[in-house]
Design a protein around this motif. Structure first.
Motif, mmCIF file in Angstrom:
data_model
loop_
_atom_site.group_PDB
_atom_site.id
_atom_site.type_symbol
_atom_site.label_atom_id
_atom_site.label_comp_id
_atom_site.label_asym_id
_atom_site.label_seq_id
_atom_site.Cartn_x
_atom_site.Cartn_y
_atom_site.Cartn_z
ATOM 1 N N LEU A 183 0.855 -1.055 0.020
ATOM 2 C CA LEU A 183 0.048 -0.093 0.167
ATOM 3 C C LEU A 183 1.091 1.192 -0.062
ATOM 4 O O LEU A 183 2.145 0.944 0.353
ATOM 5 C CB LEU A 183 -0.632 0.018 1.293
ATOM 6 C CG LEU A 183 -1.965 -1.046 1.455
ATOM 7 C CD1 LEU A 183 -2.559 -0.712 2.807
ATOM 8 C CD2 LEU A 183 -2.953 -1.014 0.341
ATOM 9 N N VAL A 184 0.203 2.405 -0.057
ATOM 10 C CA VAL A 184 0.737 3.723 0.101
ATOM 11 C C VAL A 184 0.447 3.663 1.512
ATOM 12 O O VAL A 184 -0.677 3.687 2.063
ATOM 13 C CB VAL A 184 -0.022 4.778 -0.704
ATOM 14 C CG1 VAL A 184 0.332 6.131 0.080
ATOM 15 C CG2 VAL A 184 0.443 4.688 -2.198
ATOM 16 N N TYR A 185 1.290 3.754 2.599
ATOM 17 C CA TYR A 185 1.207 3.929 3.789
ATOM 18 C C TYR A 185 1.323 5.205 4.319
ATOM 19 O O TYR A 185 2.373 6.096 4.231
ATOM 20 C CB TYR A 185 2.372 3.143 4.611
ATOM 21 C CG TYR A 185 1.706 2.609 6.016
ATOM 22 C CD1 TYR A 185 1.042 1.255 6.118
ATOM 23 C CD2 TYR A 185 1.824 3.598 7.195
ATOM 24 C CE1 TYR A 185 0.750 1.003 7.565
ATOM 25 C CE2 TYR A 185 1.386 3.433 8.370
ATOM 26 C CZ TYR A 185 0.828 2.072 8.384
ATOM 27 O OH TYR A 185 0.230 1.578 9.835
ATOM 28 N N SER A 186 -0.086 6.017 4.808
ATOM 29 C CA SER A 186 0.143 7.396 4.953
ATOM 30 C C SER A 186 0.261 7.701 6.390
ATOM 31 O O SER A 186 -0.440 7.193 7.284
ATOM 32 C CB SER A 186 -1.349 7.807 4.378
ATOM 33 O OG SER A 186 -1.453 9.164 4.864
ATOM 34 N N LYS A 187 1.214 8.499 6.464
ATOM 35 C CA LYS A 187 1.605 9.067 7.986
ATOM 36 C C LYS A 187 1.803 10.385 8.037
ATOM 37 O O LYS A 187 2.018 10.978 9.428
ATOM 38 C CB LYS A 187 2.997 8.385 8.608
ATOM 39 C CG LYS A 187 2.948 6.700 8.685
ATOM 40 C CD LYS A 187 4.053 6.190 8.725
ATOM 41 C CE LYS A 187 4.528 6.499 10.162
ATOM 42 N NZ LYS A 187 5.927 5.442 10.598
ATOM 43 N N THR A 188 1.285 11.152 7.312
ATOM 44 C CA THR A 188 1.492 12.527 7.069
ATOM 45 C C THR A 188 0.135 13.142 6.698
ATOM 46 O O THR A 188 -0.486 12.686 5.925
ATOM 47 C CB THR A 188 2.664 13.464 6.500
ATOM 48 O OG1 THR A 188 2.352 12.821 5.162
ATOM 49 C CG2 THR A 188 3.809 12.672 7.060
#
Length: 491
Positions: A183-188
């Motif tokens: 996945l695109v792992y979104s943390k921002t």
């Protein structure tokens, strides 16, 4: 401002801040500064951040209650469909239009049946990122409260990514080193600028999920942030249980065993006893006693239900019923004395057979009648995870013993040997966890074919593993926005 209005306001502001799902970036840039001020105003107090966290839970419940809740059981053959109730098509059995393409293994990237699930999952992720961005700056709170907020937000973020990985990425063993697309792992958040990230490998995706969950477990302070039932919100125990599920999906047998064992021994929960098993599932408004996490259904101030799993599985009368019932395959698995085989409401419904309407029996699960919530995690699963981990560690007797614990509770035949345990364990998972949104992902993890029974109404009823159709397409609208976002094979 009322909490309901605050939740609606927060959802409104986060909708324009989606990392992957805004359709028009120039439009976003025009709106963002004014909206950002409002987000800041909402999240500069502890009450505002807790309200935002409650909003994330609200959206999470709504998201899993949609097409996601029926996806795994429908695809893998645990469910079939009820006949049309009225109109010119009375008695006909067809897949509901909102899942027709998925069921037929012909889902479309430009109009996916689960597009809303994908988009809403990243919306929820972005909400948690906003919360995590602001929690450290709170000046009207203490460390225990801030740590609890941080822990729950991290867990929701990890959970949303994990659910996405099950639907949009092949299982961990699909390649030898899990180097296939994750996945695109979104943390921002978009407050830090718009980026166009690529998908991580699944190995990296899992590492990031595990990092979030481990950090969450270390932050839990046992502070209650909400007034509702404690089983409706993540806590340290349910997060450990979720991490056990992640580890078993990764084939990390020792960590899966240790976490499942910890929950079994120290959660304060026990398996619902045999004598109460049916009655516990039949309770109105309350979950089965062994539940570790069930997302509460929405209600208005008068207590009116805004939606529940009965919209998918419910039976009210022969003229008022939902779309999904047990397949012949799942019904035929239960031994005569198996309590789990008694968890069905039988009703005869008019069915079109060779041009004539005939009454045929259909079986509605008792797990989700009246006002049921989404059962995210319960203790039975921990015994199944511990059994699977024991099998992976070649502790065959321990695996057999844990399977027998659930079989004994169900009043069914106990195992006396340790042969064919992998097949037996998968079958036990199917019987114990049916309709709880897991079976397709179990088949993928065990690298088994999808085989639907005689009541399959698709032109394609079986799927040979491995296949690109074990997962769904990334919605085209997101790929059009982000050229670095790679589509899944076969779509």
């Amino acid at each position: 401002m009322t909490q309901t209005k605050q939740l609606k306001q927060f959802s409104k502001y986060t909708l324009i801040a989606l990392l992957l799902t805004c359709f028009n970036c120039s439009s976003f840039l025009e709106q963002e500064p004014g909206s950002q001020t409002s987000i800041t105003e909402l999240l500069d107090t502890t009450d505002g951040v807790v309200t935002a966290l409650n909003g994330a839970y609200h959206d999470l419940e709504s998201n899993v209650r949609g097409n996601y809740t029926i996806y795994a059981d429908m695809q893998a053959g645990n469910t079939t469909f009820t006949p049309t109730e009225t109109g010119s098509n009375t008695g006909q059995i067809t897949a509901p239009s909102n899942v027709e393409n998925i069921y037929n293994f012909t889902d479309l990237a430009d109009e996916s049946n689960l597009e809303g699930f994908y988009d809403d999952s990243y919306d929820i992720i972005n909400q948690t990122n906003l919360i995590l961005e602001y929690v450290d700056t709170l000046t009207d709170s203490n460390d225990d409260v801030k740590n609890q907020i941080r822990a729950e937000a991290l867990t929701i973020r990890a959970y949303a990514h994990f659910l996405l990985s099950q639907v949009y990425a092949q299982n961990y063993g699909f390649t030898a080193d899990a180097s296939h697309l994750g996945l695109v792992y979104s943390k921002t958040t978009l407050t830090n600028g718009i980026t166009y990230p690529s998908r991580e490998t699944l190995a990296t995706t899992y590492n990031l999920i595990i990092d979030d969950l481990t950090s969450a477990i270390n932050n839990y302070s046992n502070t209650l942030l909400f007034d509702g039932p404690t089983y409706s919100y993540f806590n340290k125990v349910s997060t450990q249980a979720l991490l056990a599920r992640v580890y078993v999906s990764k084939y990390d047998w020792q960590n899966a065993y240790d976490l499942a064992n910890e929950v079994i021994l120290n959660s304060g929960k026990t398996l619902t006893p045999s004598e109460d098993y049916i009655a516990e599932w039949e309770k109105t408004d309350l979950p089965i006693s062994e539940v570790l996490l069930e997302f509460s259904i929405p209600r208005d101030t008068g207590g009116t239900v805004g939606g529940s799993l009965s919209s998918s599985y419910g039976f009210t009368s022969t003229t008022d019923y939902a779309d999904y019932v047990a397949s012949e395959d799942i019904l035929n698995l239960f031994e005569t004395n198996d309590l789990r085989g008694q968890l069905f409401l039988e009703s005869n419904l008019p069915t079109l057979i060779d041009g004539e309407l005939e009454d045929r029996p259909y079986y509605f699960t008792k797990k989700f009648q009246d006002n049921p919530g989404f059962v995210a995690i319960r203790l039975s699963e921990m015994y199944l995870i511990r059994a699977e981990a024991s099998l992976g560690l070649e502790n065959l007797e321990d695996c057999k013993d844990d399977i027998n614990i659930l079989r004994n509770r169900a009043n069914t035949t106990l195992l006396t040997e340790t042969t064919n345990l992998e097949d037996i364990l998968l079958l036990e998972r199917r019987k114990e966890m049916c309709f709880e949104a897991q079976y397709l992902f179990d088949l993928a993890r065990f690298q088994q074919n999808i085989v639907r029974g005689a009541d399959c109404v698709s032109q394609t009823c079986n799927l040979i593993y491995p296949s690109g159709k074990y997962i769904l397409p990334i919605p085209d609208s997101n790929i059009e926005l982000n050229s670095n976002l790679q589509q899944n094979d076969t779509y």
